[in-house]
Design an enzyme around this catalytic site. Structure first.
Site, PDB file in Angstrom:
ATOM      1  CG  HIS A  99      12.327  10.082  19.940  1.00 51.14           C
ATOM      2  ND1 HIS A  99      13.551  10.640  19.654  1.00 51.14           N
ATOM      3  CD2 HIS A  99      12.561   9.107  20.843  1.00 51.14           C
ATOM      4  CE1 HIS A  99      14.487  10.019  20.369  1.00 51.14           C
ATOM      5  NE2 HIS A  99      13.916   9.081  21.096  1.00 51.14           N
ATOM      6  CG  ASP A 109      13.757   4.943  21.441  1.00 52.26           C
ATOM      7  OD1 ASP A 109      14.889   5.060  20.944  1.00 52.26           O
ATOM      8  OD2 ASP A 109      13.244   5.819  22.167  1.00 52.26           O
ATOM      9  CD  GLU A 145      17.159   9.248  22.311  1.00 51.30           C
ATOM     10  OE1 GLU A 145      16.513   9.869  23.174  1.00 51.30           O
ATOM     11  OE2 GLU A 145      16.915   8.071  21.993  1.00 51.30           O
ATOM     12  CG  HIS A 193      20.476   9.536  25.638  1.00 48.62           C
ATOM     13  ND1 HIS A 193      20.502   8.716  26.741  1.00 48.62           N
ATOM     14  CD2 HIS A 193      19.204   9.482  25.165  1.00 48.62           C
ATOM     15  CE1 HIS A 193      19.307   8.192  26.920  1.00 48.62           C
ATOM     16  NE2 HIS A 193      18.493   8.636  25.970  1.00 48.62           N
ATOM     17  CG  HIS A 253      17.831  13.433  25.925  1.00 52.84           C
ATOM     18  ND1 HIS A 253      17.834  12.707  27.089  1.00 52.84           N
ATOM     19  CD2 HIS A 253      17.012  12.770  25.081  1.00 52.84           C
ATOM     20  CE1 HIS A 253      17.049  11.651  26.943  1.00 52.84           C
ATOM     21  NE2 HIS A 253      16.527  11.665  25.731  1.00 52.84           N
ATOM     22  CG  HIS A 293      12.117  12.409  22.675  1.00 49.92           C
ATOM     23  ND1 HIS A 293      13.231  12.932  22.074  1.00 49.92           N
ATOM     24  CD2 HIS A 293      12.595  11.512  23.598  1.00 49.92           C
ATOM     25  CE1 HIS A 293      14.321  12.390  22.591  1.00 49.92           C
ATOM     26  NE2 HIS A 293      13.956  11.526  23.525  1.00 49.92           N
ATOM     27  CG  ASP A 350      10.511   8.644  24.303  1.00 48.63           C
ATOM     28  OD1 ASP A 350      11.235   7.912  23.606  1.00 48.63           O
ATOM     29  OD2 ASP A 350      10.889   9.144  25.370  1.00 48.63           O
TER      30      ASP A 350
END
Length: 330
Positions: free
Chosen positions: A10, A12, A113, A140, A186, A207, A276
């Site tokens: 993961h 971003d 995600e 999420h 999540h 994550h 993350d």
């Protein structure tokens, strides 16, 4: 790390590229970009061999433009690979990861995600698979019309689907059929349990960390770690301070404690890395950016992890899960 690819579940960076550069890759050099956790030079220093780049649309896009938003993020990941072909190689299978590793390139995969990104459409899910998406995080930090998120467990969101709705069950079965990994980071605890029962393939947490060490609802309780082990799935440890020590102050040693704990409770076969990076506002001392993975590996070796255990956590566990997801779909 020379023998086994280090795979992270993961990152971003695509979200940062959108926020900082409006996805205009011609205005940024990913070799030298310095106001993010991630650039190509740091990836190489960190010995990272494969990265799941995240295509993320914020929760406030749900019922509006979430699909378009997600497609734009999928597009920017493809364009990253096209702009830097010497460094990044697009990957859509377990075999592609190994192929890139052998060519000394960074295998670049896509995870979406948030289930709101498919707008309750199995057709959209299938088309995202065709575009190279290889995992979907079911929620999420918002409920979808078919699955409840972790904030339900905190009491700050109402339970709307009693976990997973009937359509949610169809999503799971369709992901199994097409060969897309199911990501339970999540989601609510009830959804975790339901999917672990329902899925014909192993699942991932892309994550998340250990709840026993930091009682945050984004983490995985011990009994669920054991269920993941029974399912032959994987929990890719998140480095975010709030999920490691439940506080602002966190070090690399605290992250290593999560690796130790998961190994003790459920075995080394379910552990992976899910940093993350570029999706969080603070990271542990000693793990300031993606160049620091080797320091964490060194600490695990210092704690008497065997070479077999290290190689499993680096990448063999995720490759095993990916191959089994592919096998189930075929």
């Amino acid at each position: 790390m020379g023998e086994t690819p280090l795979i992270d579940g993961h990152n971003d960076l695509p979200w940062q590229i959108r926020g900082l550069f409006n996805n205009e890759l011609n205005t940024v050099d990913l070799h030298t970009l310095n106001n993010t956790h991630t650039n190509i030079a740091k990836i190489k220093e960190g010995r990272l061999a494969a990265q799941f780049w995240v295509a993320y649309a914020p929760c406030d896009s749900q019922y509006k433009d979430a699909v378009r938003y997600t497609l734009e993020q999928i597009d920017v990941i493809h364009r990253m690979c096209q702009k830097y072909p010497e460094d990044l190689m697009f990957a859509a299978s377990s075999g592609d990861i190994l192929k890139a590793f052998n060519q000394k390139k960074i295998a670049s995969l896509i995870g979406v995600e948030g289930g709101h990104s498919i707008d309750s459409s199995l057709g959209t899910l299938r088309l995202m698979y065709q575009l190279g998406v290889r995992y979907l995080t079911l929620t999420h930090s918002c409920n979808t019309p078919w699955a409840d998120n972790w904030l339900v467990d905190e009491g700050s969101h109402p339970a709307e689907n009693n976990g997973l709705s009937k359509f949610g069950e169809q999503v799971i079965k369709e992901m199994n059929r097409i060969g897309m990994m199911i990501d339970l980071s999540h989601v609510s605890e009830k959804v975790m349990n339901q999917v672990l029962e329902l899925s014909a393939a192993p699942v991932i947490f892309s994550h998340s960390s250990a709840y026993a060490l930091c009682k945050h609802k984004r983490n995985v309780p011990d009994y669920l770690l054991q269920k993941v082990a029974h399912k032959k799935g994987i929990v890719m440890v998140n480095f975010y301070n709030n999920y490691i020590t439940c506080s602002k102050n966190t070090t690399l040693l605290d992250v290593a404690d999560h690796f130790d704990h998961i190994k003790k409770v459920a075995g080394y076969q379910i552990i992976g890395f899910g940093g993350d990076y570029d999706g969080v506002n603070r990271v542990p001392q000693g793990l300031e950016d993606v160049s620091k993975y080797p320091d964490l590996v060194t600490e695990l070796l210092r704690r008497n992890w065997t070479d077999l255990e290290i190689m499993a956590a680096l990448g063999e566990n995720l490759l095993r899960v990916f191959k089994e997801v592919e096998r189930v779909s075929h």
